[in-house]
Design an enzyme around this catalytic site. Structure first.
Site, PDB file in Angstrom:
ATOM      1  N   THR A  86      43.593  -8.880 -16.316  1.00 48.89           N
ATOM      2  CA  THR A  86      44.244  -8.586 -15.040  1.00 48.89           C
ATOM      3  C   THR A  86      45.122  -7.357 -15.269  1.00 48.89           C
ATOM      4  OG1 THR A  86      44.307 -10.935 -14.526  1.00 48.89           O
ATOM      5  CG2 THR A  86      45.710  -9.498 -13.215  1.00 48.89           C
ATOM      6  N   LYS A 161      41.789  -9.886  -6.775  1.00 50.57           N
ATOM      7  CA  LYS A 161      42.594 -10.812  -7.593  1.00 50.57           C
ATOM      8  C   LYS A 161      44.075 -10.775  -7.178  1.00 50.57           C
ATOM      9  CE  LYS A 161      44.132 -12.769 -11.568  1.00 50.57           C
ATOM     10  NZ  LYS A 161      43.798 -14.037 -12.160  1.00 50.57           N
ATOM     11  N   LYS A 236      53.703 -11.528 -13.253  1.00 52.23           N
ATOM     12  CA  LYS A 236      52.883 -10.359 -13.612  1.00 52.23           C
ATOM     13  C   LYS A 236      51.988  -9.956 -12.433  1.00 52.23           C
ATOM     14  CE  LYS A 236      48.990  -8.822 -16.374  1.00 52.23           C
ATOM     15  NZ  LYS A 236      47.958  -9.066 -17.371  1.00 52.23           N
TER      16      LYS A 236
HETATM   17  P1  NAD Z   1      46.766 -13.256 -24.854  1.00 53.63           P
HETATM   18  O1  NAD Z   1      48.063 -12.557 -25.068  1.00 53.63           O
HETATM   19  O2  NAD Z   1      46.588 -14.636 -25.381  1.00 53.63           O
HETATM   20  O3  NAD Z   1      45.553 -12.352 -25.413  1.00 53.63           O
HETATM   21  C1  NAD Z   1      45.540 -10.961 -25.416  1.00 53.63           C
HETATM   22  C2  NAD Z   1      45.013 -10.519 -26.779  1.00 53.63           C
HETATM   23  O4  NAD Z   1      44.885  -9.094 -26.794  1.00 53.63           O
HETATM   24  C3  NAD Z   1      45.955 -10.889 -27.926  1.00 53.63           C
HETATM   25  O5  NAD Z   1      45.267 -11.694 -28.879  1.00 53.63           O
HETATM   26  C4  NAD Z   1      46.366  -9.528 -28.517  1.00 53.63           C
HETATM   27  O6  NAD Z   1      46.542  -9.549 -29.928  1.00 53.63           O
HETATM   28  C5  NAD Z   1      45.189  -8.662 -28.111  1.00 53.63           C
HETATM   29  N1  NAD Z   1      45.489  -7.237 -28.130  1.00 53.63           N
HETATM   30  C6  NAD Z   1      46.611  -6.598 -27.713  1.00 53.63           C
HETATM   31  N2  NAD Z   1      46.488  -5.267 -27.886  1.00 53.63           N
HETATM   32  C7  NAD Z   1      45.269  -5.066 -28.426  1.00 53.63           C
HETATM   33  C8  NAD Z   1      44.567  -3.907 -28.823  1.00 53.63           C
HETATM   34  N3  NAD Z   1      45.105  -2.673 -28.695  1.00 53.63           N
HETATM   35  N4  NAD Z   1      43.318  -4.045 -29.338  1.00 53.63           N
HETATM   36  C9  NAD Z   1      42.753  -5.275 -29.450  1.00 53.63           C
HETATM   37  N5  NAD Z   1      43.383  -6.415 -29.095  1.00 53.63           N
HETATM   38  C10 NAD Z   1      44.627  -6.306 -28.580  1.00 53.63           C
HETATM   39  O7  NAD Z   1      46.536 -13.232 -23.263  1.00 53.63           O
HETATM   40  P2  NAD Z   1      45.486 -14.127 -22.413  1.00 53.63           P
HETATM   41  O8  NAD Z   1      46.197 -15.326 -21.898  1.00 53.63           O
HETATM   42  O9  NAD Z   1      44.232 -14.266 -23.198  1.00 53.63           O
HETATM   43  O10 NAD Z   1      45.238 -13.158 -21.158  1.00 53.63           O
HETATM   44  C11 NAD Z   1      44.403 -12.009 -21.239  1.00 53.63           C
HETATM   45  C12 NAD Z   1      44.290 -11.402 -19.861  1.00 53.63           C
HETATM   46  O11 NAD Z   1      43.753 -12.367 -18.949  1.00 53.63           O
HETATM   47  C13 NAD Z   1      45.613 -10.945 -19.252  1.00 53.63           C
HETATM   48  O12 NAD Z   1      45.408  -9.726 -18.571  1.00 53.63           O
HETATM   49  C14 NAD Z   1      45.974 -12.071 -18.291  1.00 53.63           C
HETATM   50  O13 NAD Z   1      46.774 -11.613 -17.206  1.00 53.63           O
HETATM   51  C15 NAD Z   1      44.601 -12.496 -17.821  1.00 53.63           C
HETATM   52  N6  NAD Z   1      44.545 -13.892 -17.341  1.00 53.63           N
HETATM   53  C16 NAD Z   1      45.098 -14.899 -18.055  1.00 53.63           C
HETATM   54  C17 NAD Z   1      45.020 -16.211 -17.595  1.00 53.63           C
HETATM   55  C18 NAD Z   1      45.647 -17.340 -18.376  1.00 53.63           C
HETATM   56  O14 NAD Z   1      45.735 -18.444 -17.835  1.00 53.63           O
HETATM   57  N7  NAD Z   1      46.045 -17.149 -19.636  1.00 53.63           N
HETATM   58  C19 NAD Z   1      44.369 -16.487 -16.377  1.00 53.63           C
HETATM   59  C20 NAD Z   1      43.766 -15.434 -15.672  1.00 53.63           C
HETATM   60  C21 NAD Z   1      43.866 -14.138 -16.167  1.00 53.63           C
END
Ligand code: NAD
Length: 289
Positions: A86, A161, A236
């Protein structure tokens, strides 16, 4: 298909594992997470080399832009960059343009459904981008999710979204403040639910995610407001909606107020780490002052 998966956090890791289980070849990369069961490359560029589809699942637009700078030059001609994070609409469009200039396809495909949906392969994808790229990636959406809606051109997925989640944030606040008012008027919460859930005040937040414990649908309210969908993730998305409203010159007073309330809740009122429906106990404690 050969798939690169960049960003193996709470969402990315289970999504990648579902692709592997379905028989695809997945090479992952994450700066921090090293989940088991996924072959890892030494860099994002190395993971992307030779991939038919590069999927990203990252925290925000700035990180997406940085990762796109790394992977786009490494991708093979005709491959598709599919971002499921997102992020802000402007970043989604900028990355799509950068990919097109390099002869690549691109999709913005944010999800709803949370970590449960990621694990169970029941996410909903909201997708922006060209038809050919959608056709290429759709079989992967079918594995990771139960529904993919092609919403339009680049940025349309992120737009859908954040508009949806702006409605969700505003509606949750309205539902919670109405329950708190009903309490102060001496109205029984079950009666309040029985009326509203079958009257014109009904909504997804009232009927399917009831924020009052012991009333209506089973929800995080029945589990001490453990998320669920965390208040900081709602914040967010509300901030992204306001950023988009600013750049499109759209008047969104309710979205703006919802963003301000969730900001106060998360940053100054112990809302961090709580489900976004914990707005109800917040309102319960307050008077008008
Ligand atoms: P998270 O923080 O668990 O995962 C993000 C990952 O990206 C981390 O493991 C981090 O180490 C990695 N990362 C950061 N910078 C990086 C880089 N330069 N290169 C490679 N990897 C890198 O977050 P999440 O909960 O998995 O969410 C991911 C996305 O999905 C977000 O944009 C969030 O808004 C969206 N989202 C999350 C949910 C939820 O319920 N968690 C629901 C819908 C959407």
């Amino acid at each position: 298909m050969n798939i690169a998966f960049i960003g193996l956090g709470n969402m990315g890791a289970p999504m990648a594992l579902n692709l592997i289980t379905a028989g695809h070849s997945v090479t992952g990369f994450d700066t921090m997470a090293k989940p088991e069961g996924i072959a890892l490359a030494a860099s994002a560029a190395e993971a992307a080399k030779g991939a038919d589809v590069v999927i990203t699942m990252l925290p925000n637009g700035a990180i997406l832009r940085a990762v796109a700078d790394q992977v786009i030059p490494a991708m093979k001609p005709g491959a598709v960059l599919c971002d499921c994070s997102t992020v802000d609409v402007d970043s989604a469009r900028a990355v799509a343009e950068q990919a097109a200039a390099a002869g690549l396809g691109a999709l913005d495909a944010p999800v709803s459904g949370g970590t449960g949906g990621a694990t169970n392969g029941t996410l909903t994808f909201m997708v922006g981008g060209d038809d050919a790229s959608f056709a290429t990636v759709n079989p992967l959406f079918e594995i990771m999710g139960q529904k993919a809606v092609h919403c339009g051109a680049a940025g349309a997925g992120q737009s859908a979204k954040i508009c949806n989640n702006m409605i969700l944030g505003v509606t949750m606040i309205a539902t919670c403040e109405a329950f708190a008012l009903a309490d102060k008027l001496g109205l029984d919460r079950q009666k309040m639910f029985d009326v509203v859930s079958t009257s014109s005040g009904y909504s997804w937040t009232m009927n399917a995610y009831t924020p009052a414990p012991g009333v209506g649908a089973k929800s995080p309210a029945d589990n001490g407001y453990k998320p669920g969908f965390a208040a900081e993730l709602m914040l967010k998305d509300l901030r992204l909606s306001q950023q988009a409203a600013q750049s499109a010159d759209a008047d969104t007073p309710m979205g703006q107020l919802a963003a301000a309330l969730y900001e106060r809740f998360v940053e100054a009122e112990d809302g961090k780490g709580m489900d976004f429906s914990a707005m109800l106990p917040r309102f319960e404690k307050r008077g008008r002052g």
